[in-house]
Design a protein around this motif. Structure first.
Motif, PDB file in Angstrom:
ATOM      1  N   THR A 126       0.838  -1.188   0.000  1.00  0.00           N
ATOM      2  CA  THR A 126       0.000   0.000   0.000  1.00  0.00           C
ATOM      3  C   THR A 126       0.877   1.243   0.000  1.00  0.00           C
ATOM      4  O   THR A 126       1.691   1.436   0.911  1.00  0.00           O
ATOM      5  CB  THR A 126      -0.926   0.017   1.230  1.00  0.00           C
ATOM      6  OG1 THR A 126      -1.715  -1.179   1.230  1.00  0.00           O
ATOM      7  CG2 THR A 126      -1.827   1.237   1.196  1.00  0.00           C
ATOM      8  N   ILE A 127       0.731   2.075  -1.023  1.00  0.00           N
ATOM      9  CA  ILE A 127       1.511   3.312  -1.113  1.00  0.00           C
ATOM     10  C   ILE A 127       0.949   4.320  -0.117  1.00  0.00           C
ATOM     11  O   ILE A 127      -0.238   4.628  -0.145  1.00  0.00           O
ATOM     12  CB  ILE A 127       1.463   3.871  -2.541  1.00  0.00           C
ATOM     13  CG1 ILE A 127       2.067   2.856  -3.527  1.00  0.00           C
ATOM     14  CG2 ILE A 127       2.189   5.204  -2.634  1.00  0.00           C
ATOM     15  CD1 ILE A 127       2.050   3.309  -4.958  1.00  0.00           C
ATOM     16  N   PRO A 128       1.764   4.830   0.781  1.00  0.00           N
ATOM     17  CA  PRO A 128       1.245   5.780   1.779  1.00  0.00           C
ATOM     18  C   PRO A 128       0.840   7.095   1.141  1.00  0.00           C
ATOM     19  O   PRO A 128       1.370   7.507   0.103  1.00  0.00           O
ATOM     20  CB  PRO A 128       2.425   5.961   2.741  1.00  0.00           C
ATOM     21  CG  PRO A 128       3.629   5.631   1.925  1.00  0.00           C
ATOM     22  CD  PRO A 128       3.194   4.582   0.940  1.00  0.00           C
ATOM     23  N   SER A 129      -0.119   7.761   1.774  1.00  0.00           N
ATOM     24  CA  SER A 129      -0.605   9.054   1.291  1.00  0.00           C
ATOM     25  C   SER A 129       0.026  10.165   2.122  1.00  0.00           C
ATOM     26  O   SER A 129       0.088  10.079   3.355  1.00  0.00           O
ATOM     27  CB  SER A 129      -2.142   9.120   1.402  1.00  0.00           C
ATOM     28  OG  SER A 129      -2.604  10.406   1.073  1.00  0.00           O
ATOM     29  N   LEU A 130       0.480  11.220   1.455  1.00  0.00           N
ATOM     30  CA  LEU A 130       1.100  12.336   2.154  1.00  0.00           C
ATOM     31  C   LEU A 130       0.084  13.165   2.923  1.00  0.00           C
ATOM     32  O   LEU A 130       0.459  13.948   3.801  1.00  0.00           O
ATOM     33  CB  LEU A 130       1.834  13.238   1.151  1.00  0.00           C
ATOM     34  CG  LEU A 130       3.064  12.633   0.474  1.00  0.00           C
ATOM     35  CD1 LEU A 130       3.657  13.628  -0.511  1.00  0.00           C
ATOM     36  CD2 LEU A 130       4.102  12.216   1.494  1.00  0.00           C
ATOM     37  N   GLY A 156      -8.387   9.878   1.226  1.00  0.00           N
ATOM     38  CA  GLY A 156      -8.966   8.690   1.834  1.00  0.00           C
ATOM     39  C   GLY A 156      -8.828   7.444   0.979  1.00  0.00           C
ATOM     40  O   GLY A 156      -9.079   6.341   1.469  1.00  0.00           O
ATOM     41  N   LEU A 157      -8.424   7.589  -0.275  1.00  0.00           N
ATOM     42  CA  LEU A 157      -8.235   6.433  -1.137  1.00  0.00           C
ATOM     43  C   LEU A 157      -6.794   5.945  -1.025  1.00  0.00           C
ATOM     44  O   LEU A 157      -5.866   6.733  -0.966  1.00  0.00           O
ATOM     45  CB  LEU A 157      -8.557   6.789  -2.590  1.00  0.00           C
ATOM     46  CG  LEU A 157      -9.988   7.251  -2.880  1.00  0.00           C
ATOM     47  CD1 LEU A 157     -10.139   7.582  -4.347  1.00  0.00           C
ATOM     48  CD2 LEU A 157     -10.998   6.182  -2.480  1.00  0.00           C
ATOM     49  N   SER A 158      -6.597   4.659  -0.985  1.00  0.00           N
ATOM     50  CA  SER A 158      -5.263   4.071  -0.888  1.00  0.00           C
ATOM     51  C   SER A 158      -4.963   3.313  -2.173  1.00  0.00           C
ATOM     52  O   SER A 158      -5.811   2.586  -2.697  1.00  0.00           O
ATOM     53  CB  SER A 158      -5.184   3.122   0.308  1.00  0.00           C
ATOM     54  OG  SER A 158      -6.156   2.098   0.201  1.00  0.00           O
ATOM     55  N   ARG A 159      -3.756   3.498  -2.650  1.00  0.00           N
ATOM     56  CA  ARG A 159      -3.326   2.819  -3.870  1.00  0.00           C
ATOM     57  C   ARG A 159      -2.487   1.609  -3.496  1.00  0.00           C
ATOM     58  O   ARG A 159      -1.506   1.734  -2.757  1.00  0.00           O
ATOM     59  CB  ARG A 159      -2.509   3.778  -4.743  1.00  0.00           C
ATOM     60  CG  ARG A 159      -2.033   3.172  -6.051  1.00  0.00           C
ATOM     61  CD  ARG A 159      -1.178   4.143  -6.828  1.00  0.00           C
ATOM     62  NE  ARG A 159      -0.642   3.541  -8.039  1.00  0.00           N
ATOM     63  CZ  ARG A 159       0.245   4.102  -8.831  1.00  0.00           C
ATOM     64  NH1 ARG A 159       0.708   5.315  -8.533  1.00  0.00           N
ATOM     65  NH2 ARG A 159       0.685   3.495  -9.902  1.00  0.00           N
ATOM     66  N   VAL A 160      -2.858   0.461  -3.977  1.00  0.00           N
ATOM     67  CA  VAL A 160      -2.195  -0.793  -3.652  1.00  0.00           C
ATOM     68  C   VAL A 160      -1.491  -1.313  -4.902  1.00  0.00           C
ATOM     69  O   VAL A 160      -2.081  -1.355  -5.987  1.00  0.00           O
ATOM     70  CB  VAL A 160      -3.200  -1.840  -3.123  1.00  0.00           C
ATOM     71  CG1 VAL A 160      -2.475  -3.125  -2.732  1.00  0.00           C
ATOM     72  CG2 VAL A 160      -3.965  -1.285  -1.934  1.00  0.00           C
ATOM     73  N   VAL A 161      -0.226  -1.686  -4.738  1.00  0.00           N
ATOM     74  CA  VAL A 161       0.576  -2.239  -5.829  1.00  0.00           C
ATOM     75  C   VAL A 161       0.740  -3.738  -5.583  1.00  0.00           C
ATOM     76  O   VAL A 161       1.069  -4.156  -4.462  1.00  0.00           O
ATOM     77  CB  VAL A 161       1.953  -1.556  -5.911  1.00  0.00           C
ATOM     78  CG1 VAL A 161       2.790  -2.168  -7.030  1.00  0.00           C
ATOM     79  CG2 VAL A 161       1.779  -0.064  -6.149  1.00  0.00           C
ATOM     80  N   TYR A 162       0.499  -4.529  -6.596  1.00  0.00           N
ATOM     81  CA  TYR A 162       0.578  -5.982  -6.479  1.00  0.00           C
ATOM     82  C   TYR A 162       1.775  -6.503  -7.262  1.00  0.00           C
ATOM     83  O   TYR A 162       2.152  -5.963  -8.309  1.00  0.00           O
ATOM     84  CB  TYR A 162      -0.708  -6.639  -7.001  1.00  0.00           C
ATOM     85  CG  TYR A 162      -1.940  -6.258  -6.216  1.00  0.00           C
ATOM     86  CD1 TYR A 162      -2.277  -6.921  -5.044  1.00  0.00           C
ATOM     87  CD2 TYR A 162      -2.779  -5.232  -6.653  1.00  0.00           C
ATOM     88  CE1 TYR A 162      -3.412  -6.575  -4.319  1.00  0.00           C
ATOM     89  CE2 TYR A 162      -3.910  -4.871  -5.937  1.00  0.00           C
ATOM     90  CZ  TYR A 162      -4.215  -5.555  -4.779  1.00  0.00           C
ATOM     91  OH  TYR A 162      -5.332  -5.199  -4.068  1.00  0.00           O
ATOM     92  N   SER A 163       2.363  -7.567  -6.729  1.00  0.00           N
ATOM     93  CA  SER A 163       3.497  -8.217  -7.378  1.00  0.00           C
ATOM     94  C   SER A 163       3.266  -9.721  -7.353  1.00  0.00           C
ATOM     95  O   SER A 163       3.026 -10.311  -6.296  1.00  0.00           O
ATOM     96  CB  SER A 163       4.803  -7.869  -6.655  1.00  0.00           C
ATOM     97  OG  SER A 163       5.890  -8.550  -7.232  1.00  0.00           O
ATOM     98  N   GLY A 164       3.361 -10.340  -8.517  1.00  0.00           N
ATOM     99  CA  GLY A 164       3.136 -11.773  -8.610  1.00  0.00           C
ATOM    100  C   GLY A 164       1.916 -12.064  -9.481  1.00  0.00           C
ATOM    101  O   GLY A 164       1.304 -11.152 -10.044  1.00  0.00           O
TER     102      GLY A 164
END
Length: 416
Positions: A126-130, A156-164
């Motif tokens: 989850t990429i943190p929000s500033l 309030g929206l969180s960006r999630v990066v997936y690997s695999g």
């Protein structure tokens, strides 16, 4: 390798086979205190021609798949040294002497890419929000952030990066080598807080050697052994920098500084943007002096428990209040004379310098009853910002002193 060190390793190899199943947790807890054993195992791994290398690799793999967390961490601490030995042997084209190390690396990789049920594992981050506080930053210290419609929609929206998911590998080749090694280093970085100091030292040393071997800086560092260049990928270098950054603040300042300079040197030669960005960011964030104590960590700002809202913060209530205040402004033309005070309006012949109307409001002609009974004199505009040649003549009111002498209620007409 001395005979005493060989005896320590041989005793360790035979000891684990006699440990009962119920005693494995206590056995694993005592392993981390055996400093002489760890030192002897490093010497075995660093010697590709050692007869103990193959049984040691087999034992480390048994530790990793035992399911005991402490045994798994015991194997992980040797991972940087195992990666270096494999890459050094691969660069020298002597692949036969690295067979047991390659099997151990592949075994750890194939165990980590699946979960306990045997399904392919997908990693998420989850990429943190500033805009939200964390242990690393406080939004108020960053400065004023533009409150736009786009910013509000993303709040309030969180960006999630997936690997695999990752593919299982049966052997290491030139095509998949750094895909496997990058994943293994990622797994090692996830357990950095459990790694002893000797493992962090090994990580910094192998990062320097991998990046400078075969380049002019190898003579400056006085590294002996192989002189061939070891190819690296951009993702692998980013994982190296992650471990180096942790070593900075955990008692290995000098080694970490040297390793970071070497990784930055190699990234500049390869023109890799990701390692360049990460290395320069780490370099810019470092304090001026070296951190000698391992207990001194990164200084963080703790979010206060009480809510802290700026007085000038733009909120929905302030926007609503500003809108009502704008629409409820009194009309200057309807100002009436109160007791002890009076209003002296400006009278314009051409209705050019009259009252400024709001948006959507029609100009209202002043009624005869609105004209005050005062005598005026003709003057020219005195505002330096207004060009007197471009405006018509404007009739001004008499001075306050003259009005007081004539009296407020004295009848009169405005003279033109």
């Amino acid at each position: 390798m001395l005979a005493a060190e060989t005896g320590i390793v041989e005793e360790w190899l035979s000891e684990f086979k006699t440990v009962p199943e119920a005693s494995i947790p206590s056995y694993a807890k005592n392993l981390k205190d055996k400093i002489s054993l760890v030192s002897s195992l490093y010497k075995v791994i660093q010697d590709p021609q050692s007869e103990l290398l193959e049984p040691v690799c087999h034992q480390l793999f048994e530790f990793y798949r035992s399911g005991e967390e402490l045994l798994l961490q015991f194997t992980l601490q040797f991972l940087p040294e195992l990666i270096w030995c494999y890459l050094a042997v691969s660069a020298s084209k002597d692949l036969q002497s690295s067979g047991c190390i390659e099997a151990l690396l592949l075994g750890v990789y194939n165990l980590e890419i699946v979960d306990k049920e045997g399904h392919s594992r997908v990693l998420s981050f989850t990429i943190p929000s500033l805009s939200k506080p964390s242990v690393y930053h406080e939004p108020s210290s960053i400065g004023s952030m533009a409150l736009t419609e786009g910013a509000l929609s993303q709040h309030g929206l969180s960006r999630v990066v997936y690997s695999g998911p990752y593919l299982q590998r049966e052997m290491l080749t030139a095509q998949n080598r750094f895909e496997v090694l990058t994943f293994l280093l990622l797994r090692y970085n996830a357990a950095l807080s459990y790694m002893p100091a000797v493992s962090l030292q090994s990580l910094c040393q192998i990062c320097s050697r991998i990046c400078v071997c075969g380049y002019p800086r190898q003579q400056v560092r006085k590294y002996r052994g192989i002189n061939s260049r070891i190819p690296v990928s951009s993702e692998f270098m980013v994982q190296m920098l992650t471990g180096i950054y942790y070593a900075f603040y955990n008692g290995e300042w000098d080694l970490a500084r040297k390793a970071m300079d070497d990784v930055l040197y190699r990234a500049q030669l390869e023109l890799y943007p990701e390692p360049l960005l990460v290395a320069n960011a780490i370099k810019a964030s470092l304090p001026q002096g070296a951190i000698k104590s391992s207990k001194q960590g990164i200084q963080v700002e703790i979010t206060p428990t009480a809510s802290r809202i700026s007085r000038n913060a733009v909120t929905s209530m302030s926007i609503r209040g500003h809108r009502w205040k704008r629409h409820e402004q009194p009309d200057n033309a309807n100002d009436t004379t109160e007791s002890g005070s009076f209003v002296i309006p400006e009278i314009s012949v051409t209705n050019v310098a009259g009252e400024r109307t709001g948006n959507g409001e029609k100009s209202r002609a002043p009624a005869e009853s609105d004209a005050p009974h005062i005598q005026g004199v003709q003057e020219t505009p005195t505002d330096p910002r207004v060009d007197s040649k471009s405006l018509p003549e404007i009739r001004r009111q008499k001075s306050v002193r003259k009005i007081m002498e004539d009296g407020i209620s004295s009848p009169g007409r405005v003279q033109f």
